[in-house]
Write an enzyme that holds these catalytic residues in place. Sequence first.
Site, PDB file in Angstrom:
ATOM      1  N   HIS A 297       0.820  -1.223   0.000  1.00  0.00           N
ATOM      2  CA  HIS A 297       0.000   0.000   0.000  1.00  0.00           C
ATOM      3  C   HIS A 297       0.850   1.267   0.000  1.00  0.00           C
ATOM      4  O   HIS A 297       0.344   2.348  -0.273  1.00  0.00           O
ATOM      5  CB  HIS A 297      -0.987  -0.006   1.166  1.00  0.00           C
ATOM      6  CG  HIS A 297      -0.400   0.243   2.512  1.00  0.00           C
ATOM      7  ND1 HIS A 297      -0.231  -0.759   3.446  1.00  0.00           N
ATOM      8  CD2 HIS A 297       0.043   1.368   3.109  1.00  0.00           C
ATOM      9  CE1 HIS A 297       0.289  -0.248   4.545  1.00  0.00           C
ATOM     10  NE2 HIS A 297       0.465   1.054   4.359  1.00  0.00           N
TER      11      HIS A 297
ATOM     12  N   ASP B 254       0.079  -7.601   1.445  1.00  0.00           N
ATOM     13  CA  ASP B 254       0.518  -6.203   1.537  1.00  0.00           C
ATOM     14  C   ASP B 254       2.040  -6.088   1.585  1.00  0.00           C
ATOM     15  O   ASP B 254       2.599  -5.359   2.397  1.00  0.00           O
ATOM     16  CB  ASP B 254      -0.104  -5.522   2.759  1.00  0.00           C
ATOM     17  CG  ASP B 254      -0.052  -3.986   2.655  1.00  0.00           C
ATOM     18  OD1 ASP B 254       0.225  -3.490   1.546  1.00  0.00           O
ATOM     19  OD2 ASP B 254      -0.283  -3.316   3.673  1.00  0.00           O
TER      20      ASP B 254
ATOM     21  N   GLY C 110       3.447   6.790   8.326  1.00  0.00           N
ATOM     22  CA  GLY C 110       4.795   7.031   7.847  1.00  0.00           C
ATOM     23  C   GLY C 110       5.718   5.861   8.142  1.00  0.00           C
ATOM     24  O   GLY C 110       6.771   5.706   7.535  1.00  0.00           O
TER      25      GLY C 110
ATOM     26  N   SER D 165       4.796   2.606   7.768  1.00  0.00           N
ATOM     27  CA  SER D 165       4.429   1.430   6.973  1.00  0.00           C
ATOM     28  C   SER D 165       5.596   0.914   6.157  1.00  0.00           C
ATOM     29  O   SER D 165       6.252   1.660   5.447  1.00  0.00           O
ATOM     30  CB  SER D 165       3.284   1.765   6.009  1.00  0.00           C
ATOM     31  OG  SER D 165       2.056   1.605   6.620  1.00  0.00           O
TER      32      SER D 165
ATOM     33  N   GLY E 231     -10.154 -25.185  -3.889  1.00  0.00           N
ATOM     34  CA  GLY E 231     -11.478 -24.950  -4.455  1.00  0.00           C
ATOM     35  C   GLY E 231     -12.620 -25.285  -3.525  1.00  0.00           C
ATOM     36  O   GLY E 231     -13.506 -26.073  -3.873  1.00  0.00           O
ATOM     37  N   VAL E 232     -12.613 -24.698  -2.339  1.00  0.00           N
ATOM     38  CA  VAL E 232     -13.705 -24.883  -1.390  1.00  0.00           C
ATOM     39  C   VAL E 232     -14.025 -23.549  -0.721  1.00  0.00           C
ATOM     40  O   VAL E 232     -13.205 -22.629  -0.750  1.00  0.00           O
ATOM     41  CB  VAL E 232     -13.331 -25.902  -0.281  1.00  0.00           C
ATOM     42  CG1 VAL E 232     -13.118 -27.288  -0.853  1.00  0.00           C
ATOM     43  CG2 VAL E 232     -12.097 -25.448   0.493  1.00  0.00           C
TER      44      VAL E 232
ATOM     45  N   ILE F 129     -14.743 -22.110   3.072  1.00  0.00           N
ATOM     46  CA  ILE F 129     -14.429 -22.614   4.404  1.00  0.00           C
ATOM     47  C   ILE F 129     -14.947 -21.676   5.480  1.00  0.00           C
ATOM     48  O   ILE F 129     -15.056 -20.472   5.272  1.00  0.00           O
ATOM     49  CB  ILE F 129     -12.911 -22.833   4.572  1.00  0.00           C
ATOM     50  CG1 ILE F 129     -12.132 -21.556   4.244  1.00  0.00           C
ATOM     51  CG2 ILE F 129     -12.438 -23.986   3.719  1.00  0.00           C
ATOM     52  CD1 ILE F 129     -10.638 -21.681   4.443  1.00  0.00           C
TER      53      ILE F 129
END
Length: 461
Positions: free
Chosen positions: A55, A89, A161, A163, A216-217, A219
């Site tokens: 970000h 991130d 500042g 991050s 592919g579920v 949850i």
Amino acid sequence: RGGMPSEMFRGLPPEFERFFEQFEGNSRNAKPRTQRSLGTGFLISSDGYIVTNNHVVAGADTVLVNLQGSTGKEHSLKAQVIGTDEETDIALLKVKADAPLPFLNFGNSDKMEVGEWVLAIGNPFGLGHTVTAGILSAKGRNIQSGPFDNFLQTDASINPGNSGGPLINMEGKVIGINTAIIASGQGIGFAIPSSMAERIVNQLKQDKKVSRGWIGVTIQDVDENTAKALGLPEATGALIGSVMPDEPAAKGGMKDGDVVLEVNGQKIDDSSALLRAIATEAPGSKVNMVVWRDGERKNITVQLGERNLKASSGKSGSAVEQDAPSIGLSVRPLTKEEAHVKPGTGLLIVGVEPGKLAAEAELREGDIILSANLKPIKSVEEFSKIIREDAKKRGVVMLQLQRQDRADELVRLALGAQEISQRIGHKYVPSIGCGAPFGVLQDVRVGSDDHICAPVGQRLS
């Protein structure tokens, strides 16, 4: 917008016109403004690789890195964005320097104990290189900023500042990337653990992208009512809400209602743990899972696909009603056209009685009931029998629903109770960025605005 704020102010003296233009921010001679934001990063190699938050650099046209030399003098270098990973991130940058650069090494965040001393280094509010001290307050925090939340919590002062700056242990090694704060709190900051970050950074460095495993579920967490309905000895594991057709889980034999207890020998406490365990493995690899099904543990092997964020959704119809006892629902069988997912299975909800259990559980007209207590529903009579007998004996009924606006969900209704447990499926929405661009060795100047972490929340694996 342009010119005067409204036609009604035409003809005013020039000084009044200038007054209103201040608030509009749009004078006749206004020029486009360049936005600038500050963050932090840290060098991880002598040849100029830098780690920061995604970000901090997202949407930037230009990224400049300020390095401070041994004499204290700063100089700026233009950075190249090597790769980013929005879901954790993390971003990896690269600068070219005339000489080898000093750098930090990653430590092992898994070995850190709560209460150990840590240092946070960054550029708070653009004040420049700043060091604050504190302790590791907690581990494994889920602040619902993304699908893989597993943050370290610290009371070392972290501000906008900071991050992308490092959280350092007493050995001088990076055990976290400062990422988020609770704006209304004090001494509550969050850092991405190095055990996760180092793996992501290595993938970005090698492939410029991150590849994750996928089964592919949908949850969900297991609470006491769910455990009781499934006959589980304790409320643990990750409940499979639905298995997507033709995805790895379906090919490996997983079923709706399975509870995943272990992955490759690692205990799974909740849905977040399963998501991280699967995502850590490489697409194409095989994982061994222990699941709870029909009252016993079973072993399943699944070959992973590559993670994506596509989810299935359903459609609903309308019509005539029949009553299901106790819970305040009016339902009817699906027509051939409506039964597009599992032909011959399912009931359409055509009415929800206010104040009853179904309404409290947020069931609504148009939802399709696919199963009750993991038993496929083919008729109103069958559904009523499950409510009268099986659900009454357990004290809980668990319905698998298909909805227009989300993937399949499991909803629990505690029969005879005034309170109904909260829906446990939530559609996950990625956050724009978590934490104000916080902001060690350099500050990262970009063209993006600050963001503060906001709760979002059905996880897909």
